[in-house]
Scaffold this motif. Sequence first.
Motif, PDB file in Angstrom:
ATOM      1  N   GLY A 133       0.783  -1.234   0.000  1.00  0.00           N
ATOM      2  CA  GLY A 133       0.000   0.000   0.000  1.00  0.00           C
ATOM      3  C   GLY A 133       0.813   1.282   0.000  1.00  0.00           C
ATOM      4  O   GLY A 133       0.263   2.352   0.214  1.00  0.00           O
ATOM      5  N   THR A 134       2.125   1.161  -0.189  1.00  0.00           N
ATOM      6  CA  THR A 134       2.951   2.372  -0.185  1.00  0.00           C
ATOM      7  C   THR A 134       3.593   2.586  -1.553  1.00  0.00           C
ATOM      8  O   THR A 134       3.484   1.754  -2.445  1.00  0.00           O
ATOM      9  N   THR A 135       4.230   3.732  -1.707  1.00  0.00           N
ATOM     10  CA  THR A 135       4.931   4.065  -2.940  1.00  0.00           C
ATOM     11  C   THR A 135       6.417   4.189  -2.662  1.00  0.00           C
ATOM     12  O   THR A 135       6.824   4.948  -1.784  1.00  0.00           O
ATOM     13  N   PHE A 136       7.200   3.403  -3.404  1.00  0.00           N
ATOM     14  CA  PHE A 136       8.658   3.511  -3.313  1.00  0.00           C
ATOM     15  C   PHE A 136       9.134   4.093  -4.623  1.00  0.00           C
ATOM     16  O   PHE A 136       8.820   3.571  -5.688  1.00  0.00           O
ATOM     17  N   SER A 137       9.868   5.196  -4.563  1.00  0.00           N
ATOM     18  CA  SER A 137      10.336   5.819  -5.797  1.00  0.00           C
ATOM     19  C   SER A 137      11.830   5.636  -5.958  1.00  0.00           C
ATOM     20  O   SER A 137      12.580   5.668  -4.981  1.00  0.00           O
ATOM     21  N   LEU A 138      12.247   5.444  -7.200  1.00  0.00           N
ATOM     22  CA  LEU A 138      13.668   5.425  -7.515  1.00  0.00           C
ATOM     23  C   LEU A 138      13.961   6.656  -8.353  1.00  0.00           C
ATOM     24  O   LEU A 138      13.308   6.891  -9.367  1.00  0.00           O
ATOM     25  N   VAL A 139      14.941   7.455  -7.928  1.00  0.00           N
ATOM     26  CA  VAL A 139      15.335   8.612  -8.724  1.00  0.00           C
ATOM     27  C   VAL A 139      16.797   8.483  -9.122  1.00  0.00           C
ATOM     28  O   VAL A 139      17.578   7.782  -8.469  1.00  0.00           O
ATOM     29  N   GLU A 171      -2.150  -5.794  -7.686  1.00  0.00           N
ATOM     30  CA  GLU A 171      -1.922  -5.127  -6.403  1.00  0.00           C
ATOM     31  C   GLU A 171      -0.737  -4.186  -6.508  1.00  0.00           C
ATOM     32  O   GLU A 171      -0.554  -3.300  -5.697  1.00  0.00           O
ATOM     33  N   PHE A 172       0.106  -4.435  -7.529  1.00  0.00           N
ATOM     34  CA  PHE A 172       1.398  -3.773  -7.583  1.00  0.00           C
ATOM     35  C   PHE A 172       1.576  -3.169  -8.970  1.00  0.00           C
ATOM     36  O   PHE A 172       1.416  -3.863  -9.977  1.00  0.00           O
ATOM     37  N   LEU A 173       1.864  -1.866  -9.039  1.00  0.00           N
ATOM     38  CA  LEU A 173       2.097  -1.214 -10.327  1.00  0.00           C
ATOM     39  C   LEU A 173       3.522  -0.678 -10.385  1.00  0.00           C
ATOM     40  O   LEU A 173       3.981  -0.032  -9.446  1.00  0.00           O
ATOM     41  N   VAL A 174       4.195  -0.983 -11.471  1.00  0.00           N
ATOM     42  CA  VAL A 174       5.512  -0.403 -11.712  1.00  0.00           C
ATOM     43  C   VAL A 174       5.319   0.708 -12.735  1.00  0.00           C
ATOM     44  O   VAL A 174       4.831   0.479 -13.833  1.00  0.00           O
ATOM     45  N   CYS A 175       5.662   1.944 -12.351  1.00  0.00           N
ATOM     46  CA  CYS A 175       5.397   3.094 -13.200  1.00  0.00           C
ATOM     47  C   CYS A 175       6.726   3.708 -13.604  1.00  0.00           C
ATOM     48  O   CYS A 175       7.432   4.256 -12.763  1.00  0.00           O
ATOM     49  N   MET A 183      -3.414   8.844  -9.724  1.00  0.00           N
ATOM     50  CA  MET A 183      -2.662   7.711  -9.183  1.00  0.00           C
ATOM     51  C   MET A 183      -2.793   7.637  -7.668  1.00  0.00           C
ATOM     52  O   MET A 183      -2.892   6.548  -7.092  1.00  0.00           O
ATOM     53  N   LYS A 184      -2.799   8.796  -7.005  1.00  0.00           N
ATOM     54  CA  LYS A 184      -2.944   8.790  -5.549  1.00  0.00           C
ATOM     55  C   LYS A 184      -4.341   8.331  -5.140  1.00  0.00           C
ATOM     56  O   LYS A 184      -4.504   7.598  -4.170  1.00  0.00           O
ATOM     57  N   ARG A 185      -5.356   8.778  -5.907  1.00  0.00           N
ATOM     58  CA  ARG A 185      -6.727   8.363  -5.588  1.00  0.00           C
ATOM     59  C   ARG A 185      -6.876   6.847  -5.754  1.00  0.00           C
ATOM     60  O   ARG A 185      -7.442   6.169  -4.899  1.00  0.00           O
ATOM     61  N   LEU A 186      -6.320   6.307  -6.860  1.00  0.00           N
ATOM     62  CA  LEU A 186      -6.424   4.867  -7.093  1.00  0.00           C
ATOM     63  C   LEU A 186      -5.708   4.086  -6.002  1.00  0.00           C
ATOM     64  O   LEU A 186      -6.167   3.024  -5.576  1.00  0.00           O
ATOM     65  N   GLN A 187      -4.583   4.632  -5.543  1.00  0.00           N
ATOM     66  CA  GLN A 187      -3.858   3.940  -4.469  1.00  0.00           C
ATOM     67  C   GLN A 187      -4.711   3.859  -3.199  1.00  0.00           C
ATOM     68  O   GLN A 187      -4.792   2.807  -2.567  1.00  0.00           O
ATOM     69  N   ARG A 188      -5.367   4.985  -2.885  1.00  0.00           N
ATOM     70  CA  ARG A 188      -6.240   5.003  -1.690  1.00  0.00           C
ATOM     71  C   ARG A 188      -7.399   4.033  -1.850  1.00  0.00           C
ATOM     72  O   ARG A 188      -7.712   3.265  -0.949  1.00  0.00           O
ATOM     73  N   GLU A 189      -8.048   4.077  -3.027  1.00  0.00           N
ATOM     74  CA  GLU A 189      -9.276   3.308  -3.199  1.00  0.00           C
ATOM     75  C   GLU A 189      -9.015   1.811  -3.364  1.00  0.00           C
ATOM     76  O   GLU A 189      -9.791   0.983  -2.911  1.00  0.00           O
ATOM     77  N   GLY A 206      -5.951   0.249  -2.706  1.00  0.00           N
ATOM     78  CA  GLY A 206      -4.856  -0.263  -1.880  1.00  0.00           C
ATOM     79  C   GLY A 206      -3.643  -0.691  -2.684  1.00  0.00           C
ATOM     80  O   GLY A 206      -2.981  -1.676  -2.346  1.00  0.00           O
ATOM     81  N   LEU A 207      -3.338   0.045  -3.768  1.00  0.00           N
ATOM     82  CA  LEU A 207      -2.235  -0.357  -4.647  1.00  0.00           C
ATOM     83  C   LEU A 207      -0.876  -0.065  -4.025  1.00  0.00           C
ATOM     84  O   LEU A 207      -0.740   0.808  -3.172  1.00  0.00           O
ATOM     85  N   THR A 208       0.123  -0.813  -4.473  1.00  0.00           N
ATOM     86  CA  THR A 208       1.511  -0.570  -4.109  1.00  0.00           C
ATOM     87  C   THR A 208       2.226  -0.124  -5.381  1.00  0.00           C
ATOM     88  O   THR A 208       2.039  -0.732  -6.431  1.00  0.00           O
TER      89      THR A 208
END
Lengths: 346, 336
Positions: A50-56, A185-189, A208-214, A216-218
Motif C-alpha cells: 500500500g505504499t509508494t517507493f520511488s527510484l530517482v 496489487e502492484f504497479l511499476v510506473c 494515481m494517488k486516488r487509485l492507491q487510496r481506493e 490499496g495499490l503498491t
Amino acid sequence: MSVAERPLLQVRDLAKTFDVSPPLLNRVLQGQPQAFVQAIDNVGFDIPRGTTFSLVGESGSGKSTVARVVVGLYRPTRGSVTFDGTDLASIRGRRQMAPLRRRWAMIFQDPYASLNPRWRVRTIIAEPIRVHGLAAGAAAIRRRVGELLELVGLSAADGEKFPHEFSGGQRQRISIARALASEPEFLVCDEPTSALDVSVQAQILNLMKRLQRELGLTYLFISHDLAVVYHISDYVGVMYLGRLVEWAPAHALFTRPQHPYTRMLLEAIPDLEMSGRARTPVGGEVPSPIQPPDGCHFHPRCPFADGDRCQREVPATLDIAGGGQVRCHAVAERRMPPADTHTRGG
Amino acid sequence: MARPVLQVDNLTVEFPTRRGTLRAVDDISFRIDAGEVLGVVGESGAGKSMTGTAVIGLLEPPGRISGGRVQLEGARIDHLPHDQMRRLRGQRIGMIFQDPLTSLNPLYTIGFHLTETIRTHTDRGEAEARARAIELLTEVGIPAPAQRIDQYPHHFSGGMRQRVVIALALCAEPRLVIADEPTTALDVSIQAQIIQLLKRLCREHGTSVLLITHDMGVIAETADRVAVMYAGRIVEVGPVREVVQNAKHPYTEGLMDAIPKIGGRTEDLAQIRGTMPRLSQIPAGCAFHPRCPRAFDRCRQERPELLDAGASRAACWLHAGEPAGAGTGRGGGERG
C-alpha cells in the motif's frame, strides 16, 4: 512475520549485467575485448504493502533496469526479487508464473508508443481481461471495460475510439486503465508523467494517488523529477551508476539527505520560491557506465571524497537513524557536515 | 527609452489547411531590451515555439506570418528575402535548440562547425578562426579544448554537446539568442550547469535572450521577464518574480499551483480541469473561459486584451476595473 507485515516486494542484492561487446568478428580480428555494463549492482530495498517507493537518478543510473527486472522483463544476473513471499527465481515455466503475473502491471513513459494505434481503446483494455480469463462473455468484458474507463476519469463511450483521438494525458489514463484491468496489487510506473505538460501531470498524479487510496495499490515509481517524487512517495531511493546510494522515508530524505549525491540532486532543482538562495554549481557529469570509477562511483564528483578510501573501497551499506540506508564513506566516518534543510517553506 | 533589441507587434502566424485556416500565434506583441532575458512559457500547443521560429523566419510552409511586424534593433526583418534572412541568422540572431544532436552535423568535427560559422560571419582567417573557436570552447567550459576541437559530436556527452551549441550560437556575437527548450533533454544536474552558463555568457556579452520553455523552474532561475502563452495568445506578461509569485491570470495561477513543490503539502495537487483546446476549436471570448474557475459572462463573449494588473499585464477581464494602459499590448481586437 505475519502476511500483513510482510513487504509486498523484497529486492535483495540485485545485479544485472549487459553484454555490450563488439561483434565476435571484431573481437577475433582486432583483438577487442569483451565489454559489459553493470546496469545495476547490489541493489536492495523493500516496498511495504500500500505504499509508494520511488527510484530517482539521472540517465544511466539503472532505475529503469530495476523496474524491468522486478516485473520479469529481464532476468537478474544475481540476487533475488521476492513478491509477496514468493522468490521469482524459483518459478519454473509460464503456468506457474501466470497467477502471479496477474498481480502486477506496468505503466510506461510514452503513452503514444505504448498503445496499439490500430486497436480500439476497448480492445486494448480488454486484452488483460481476456488473457487472464477474468470475465466471461462479451457483455461482461464490455461492462468491465466501461467500469475501468470511468475509474480513470474517462467515459465508457470512449472505448469505441482509437488512441489517436485522445490527448497525451487521456492516453496515459488509458494506459492506467489497461494496467488495472488484471486487478493487480502492484504497479511499476516508469516515468509515467515525464512526457506530459504540468497541468496534465497534476491530473495524472492525483489520479494515481486516488487509485492507491481506493484500491490499496503498491507502487514502484521511477522518475528523474524530485519534486514529483516528493509529492507521491512514501520511500525514496537514489541511484547513481547502478547502485542504490541512499534510500529513506520520503520526508527524511528531503529534509536530512545523507549522501553527497542526494544533496547535489536536491541542490540542482530550480528554485521556484526565488529565495535568492545561492546554489553551489556541481561540476562534472555522470561517467560512462562501461568503465565506472573504482571504489565509490561518485568520488570524482564528490566534494567530500578523501582521496584514498573513497577511490579504492566500495562503501558498505549503513543504517540511517530513523530509517533508511546510505552507502558513503564520508557519512560512515562522520566527515559530512550536517545537511542544511533543503525543503523550502516546510 | 532605449531602442529594444527585438520588438514584435501584433504577430499572427497561420496555417492554411483543408479544413480552414488555423491560427497558431494570434496577435501577440512583446519586446526584449538589450541584455534582457525574456522567458516564454506555456504548455504544448500554446504557440511558444511557433513564436520563436516566426521571429527567425524558419516557419515550415504552409505556415506563414499573416500579420504584424518583427523588428530587430529597429529594422523590420519579417519580410526580408531568403538570402538576407539567412545572413542575419547566426550573425545577429543565434539559435539554441532542444536536441544538440540536431544542431550538429555528425560528419564534421566540432572545430569545423565553429570555424565555418566564425568565417561565414566575420572576416577572420582560418588560423584566427581556429584560435577563436578554442577560446569559445574554453568559455563554455569544455575541458582540454585544444584537443577536443578535433573530435566529432558523438565523442561528446549530451551536456557537452549543448555547450558546443551555445558556443556556436555565440560565434558571431549576436545581439539576440533564441533558446528553444535548451535544457529539456538534459539531466537535472547538467541542466543547472547549462542554465548558469547561459546566464553568465549573456551577461558578459550583453546578449538578449528569448528563452522558450515549458519549465517554470528554468524561467524562475533565468528570465528577467516572462510571457505566459495559452492557445496562441500571451495571457500574462510581467517581471519574473511577479508572475511566479503573484500571478494575475487564472491560467498562470493554475499552472503554478499544478507544479509539485518540494517542501509543500503532499495532498492532491491543484489541477486545471480539462485540456488546452485544439487550434480548430478555440472558444469564443477568452480562450481559457471553459476551464477558468472565475469565468463570468463577459469572458464568454468578449476577448480580453492585455490589461494592467499591478506590475504585470494580464489578458483577463478580472482586471478590467483598473485603468487600461497603452503600449505594446494595445489594440488588436480586429479578429477576422
